[in-house]
Design a protein around this motif. Structure first.
Motif, PDB file in Angstrom:
ATOM      1  N   VAL A 170       0.825  -1.200   0.000  1.00  0.00           N
ATOM      2  CA  VAL A 170       0.000   0.000   0.000  1.00  0.00           C
ATOM      3  C   VAL A 170       0.871   1.266   0.000  1.00  0.00           C
ATOM      4  N   ASN A 171       0.428   2.238  -0.836  1.00  0.00           N
ATOM      5  CA  ASN A 171       1.008   3.585  -0.870  1.00  0.00           C
ATOM      6  C   ASN A 171       2.490   3.614  -1.235  1.00  0.00           C
ATOM      7  N   GLN A 172       2.845   2.872  -2.282  1.00  0.00           N
ATOM      8  CA  GLN A 172       4.205   2.924  -2.786  1.00  0.00           C
ATOM      9  C   GLN A 172       4.180   3.262  -4.283  1.00  0.00           C
ATOM     10  N   THR A 173       5.271   3.835  -4.769  1.00  0.00           N
ATOM     11  CA  THR A 173       5.355   4.232  -6.169  1.00  0.00           C
ATOM     12  C   THR A 173       5.925   3.101  -7.017  1.00  0.00           C
ATOM     13  N   LYS A 174       5.848   3.284  -8.337  1.00  0.00           N
ATOM     14  CA  LYS A 174       6.370   2.239  -9.224  1.00  0.00           C
ATOM     15  C   LYS A 174       7.885   2.104  -9.090  1.00  0.00           C
ATOM     16  N   TRP A 175       8.567   3.193  -8.699  1.00  0.00           N
ATOM     17  CA  TRP A 175      10.019   3.125  -8.541  1.00  0.00           C
ATOM     18  C   TRP A 175      10.395   2.366  -7.286  1.00  0.00           C
ATOM     19  N   TRP A 176       9.581   2.474  -6.241  1.00  0.00           N
ATOM     20  CA  TRP A 176       9.802   1.649  -5.047  1.00  0.00           C
ATOM     21  C   TRP A 176       9.655   0.180  -5.403  1.00  0.00           C
ATOM     22  N   PHE A 177       8.600  -0.152  -6.136  1.00  0.00           N
ATOM     23  CA  PHE A 177       8.388  -1.540  -6.552  1.00  0.00           C
ATOM     24  C   PHE A 177       9.515  -2.009  -7.473  1.00  0.00           C
ATOM     25  N   ALA A 178       9.890  -1.177  -8.435  1.00  0.00           N
ATOM     26  CA  ALA A 178      10.893  -1.574  -9.425  1.00  0.00           C
ATOM     27  C   ALA A 178      12.234  -1.882  -8.771  1.00  0.00           C
ATOM     28  N   LYS A 179      12.622  -1.085  -7.796  1.00  0.00           N
ATOM     29  CA  LYS A 179      13.903  -1.306  -7.129  1.00  0.00           C
ATOM     30  C   LYS A 179      13.920  -2.640  -6.402  1.00  0.00           C
ATOM     31  N   ARG A 180      12.770  -3.077  -5.915  1.00  0.00           N
ATOM     32  CA  ARG A 180      12.711  -4.284  -5.101  1.00  0.00           C
ATOM     33  C   ARG A 180      12.294  -5.536  -5.856  1.00  0.00           C
ATOM     34  N   PHE A 181      11.584  -5.386  -6.951  1.00  0.00           N
ATOM     35  CA  PHE A 181      11.052  -6.566  -7.642  1.00  0.00           C
ATOM     36  C   PHE A 181      11.486  -6.700  -9.096  1.00  0.00           C
TER      37      PHE A 181
END
Length: 413
Positions: A170-181
Motif C-alpha cells: 500500500v502507498n508505494q510508487t512504481k520506482w519503489w516496486f521496481a527497485k525491489r522486484f
C-alpha cells in the motif's frame, strides 16, 4: 748377476689343489660381481629413468593445476556460488509462471515472452489499465502489476488477470516496486522493460510495432510520444512530431533554456520523461543501480538517464512518434478515501445506498483526503537529495570520468 725366475707351482699335490680351488673361486666371484654390477647399473638406470619421468609428470601436473587454478581465478562467479560446480549455478531468473504438474522440464518454451510491462495500478483506473494490458498481452508480453492500493481480487474479472504477476504494497510508487522486484538478474531474459504509469491512453499505440522501431533505431532508452492535443505535456521533447517516426531532440528558440542543433544535454536531447519510459535490458541494469532505495519518486533521475544509454545519449535515447499515447494526468498518488487510510477497504457502495443521496454525496466528499501537494513537496525534496548525492559521488570517485562533462558557463546557462 742374478736373474728373475718364474713362479712355479708347488710340487705338493695338496698345495696344488688348494691353489686351483682358490683360482676357480676368484673367477666365480669376479663373474658374479660383474653380472651383479650389470643388473645394478640397469636397475639404477631404470630407477633414474622412472624418477625423471615422475619428476616430469609431477611438473606437468603442477603446470596443469597452476593453469587451471589461474583459469578458475579468472572466472567471474556470482558471490555465494563459489562452493558449487559452475554448471549447476543459475545466475538469472524470470517472471514466467510454472504449472504445479504436467510441465515439460526441458527448459524449452513454445513462444517465450521477450519483453515486460510493469505498472503501478489502483482499482479506480481499472478500465484504463485493462485497455493497456490487453494490447500488451496480445503482443506476448509478461505483465506485472504493482497494486499501491492493496486491491487485487477485483482484477479477477479480467481474463488476463490470472496470467499476470500481482504484487501489492500500500502507498508505494512504481520506482519503489521496481527497485525491489525488478532486479536486473530477474528480468534479464526480457529484451525491453516498459515501466509505465497507469493513466495512459493507448488507442494509437501497438507494443509489437513499438519494439520493432526501437530495435531498428537502436534506442536503448525511449518513450512513446504524447498526443499534444489530448495530453498534459510538461516537456516539449515528449510531444509528438507529425509525419515522423522517431525524434531525438527538441528545439526551443525563445526564453531561457534554449535548444538547438548544438545542444548536447537534457532536456534538449538524450532525455525521456518518467511516466512511460522503455529500457533495453542493458540500459535497465544501469538504471536500476541508479535508483535510490528511499527516494521513491525518482525525481532527478530522468536528467541522468543518458548515462545508461550504452553509448552516445544523443543517438541512443529517443521518442517514438509513430506509436504515441495520451497522458491523462489523473490524480492517483496521495488521493485516498479516509476509509482506505484506515484499512477498511474501498467499496462502501452498499452502505451509501441506504443513505439519502445528498447525505451520501456529502459524506463521500468529507472522507476524501487529497495529499497531492504533500506528495509533490516530497518529490521536490527527493530531487534535491538525489542531485546532492550525484554531485558528491562525482567528486569522490576519482576513477570515474564524466563522458558528458560541460564547461561551467554552459551549466550556468
Amino acid at each position: 748377476m742374478k736373474t728373475l725366475s718364474c713362479i712355479s707351482l708347488p710340487s705338493d699335490p695338496k698345495s696344488r689343489s688348494y691353489l686351483c680351488s682358490l683360482f676357480f673361486g676368484a673367477c666365480l666371484f669376479c663373474g658374479v660381481y660383474f653380472i651383479a654390477s650389470e643388473f645394478t647399473v640397469k636397475d639404477y638406470k631404470d630407477r633414474s629413468s622412472r624418477w625423471q619421468i615422475s619428476v616430469f609428470q609431477n611438473a606437468h601436473s603442477n603446470s596443469i593445476q597452476n593453469t587451471q587454478s589461474s583459469k578458475c581465478k579468472n572466472q567471474c562467479r556470482p558471490s555465494g556460488s563459489e562452493a558449487l560446480p559452475e554448471g549447476i549455478v543459475v545466475k538469472t531468473s524470470n517472471l514466467e509462471v510454472q504449472p504445479l504438474w504436467g510441465a515439460t522440464l526441458n527448459g524449452e518454451k513454445s513462444s517465450p515472452s521477450k519483453s515486460l510491462l510493469a505498472m503501478a495500478v489502483g482499482i479506480k483506473q481499472k478500465e484504463i489499465v485493462n485497455q493497456i494490458v490487453e494490447k500488451f498481452i496480445l503482443s506476448n508480453f509478461v505483465v506485472m502489476l504493482f497494486h499501491y492500493d492493496g486491491v487485487v481480487d477485483e482484477w479477477r474479472e479480467f481474463a488476463w488477470s490470472d496470467h499476470a504477476i500481482h504484487v501489492t504494497v500500500v502507498n508505494q510508487t512504481k520506482w519503489w516496486f521496481a527497485k525491489r522486484f525488478l532486479h536486473p538478474d530477474i528480468v534479464a531474459e526480457y529484451n525491453y522493460i516498459f515501466l509505465w504509469d497507469e493513466d495512459l491512453g493507448v488507442e494509437n499505440f501497438h507494443p509489437g510495432r513499438y519494439v520493432s522501431i526501437v530495435e531498428d533505431e537502436g534506442l536503448e532508452i525511449s518513450q512513446p510520444a504524447l498526443d499534444p492535443k489530448k495530453s498534459r505535456v510538461h516537456h516539449q521533447i515528449t510531444a509528438r512530431v507529425r509525419n515522423s517516426r522517431v525524434h531525438r531532440r527538441t528545439y526551443k528558440h525563445r526564453g531561457s533554456g534554449r535548444c538547438d542543433d548544438q545542444s548536447t544535454a537534457p532536456p534538449c536531447v538524450g532525455w525521456v520523461e518518467m511516466m512511460a519510459p522503455v529500457f533495453s535490458k542493458a540500459a535497465w541494469r544501469c538504471v536500476w543501480h541508479m535508483i535510490q532505495n528511499e527516494l521513491i519518486h525518482a525525481w532527478g533521475v530522468d536528467m541522468q538517464l543518458g548515462y545508461c544509454a550504452q553509448g552516445d545519449r544523443t543517438k541512443n535515447v529517443g521518442v517514438v512518434d509513430s506509436e504515441y499515447v495520451v497522458h491523462l494526468a489523473l490524480p492517483t498518488l496521495g488521493v485516498l478515501d479516509e476509509n482506505e487510510l484506515r484499512g477498511e477497504g474501498h467499496d462502501h457502495s452498499s452502505q451509501r445506498e441506504k443513505l439519502p443521496k445528498s447525505v451520501a454525496l456529502a459524506q463521500s466528499e468529507f472522507h476524501k483526503v487529497d495529499n497531492r501537494s504533500a506528495v509533490r513537496r516530497q518529490s521536490f525534496i527527493e530531487m534535491q537529495i538525489f542531485r546532492s548525492r550525484w554531485a558528491n559521488a562525482v567528486k569522490e570517485d576519482k576513477c570515474w570520468v564524466d563522458p558528458y562533462a560541460q564547461p561551467a558557463e554552459d551549466i550556468k546557462q
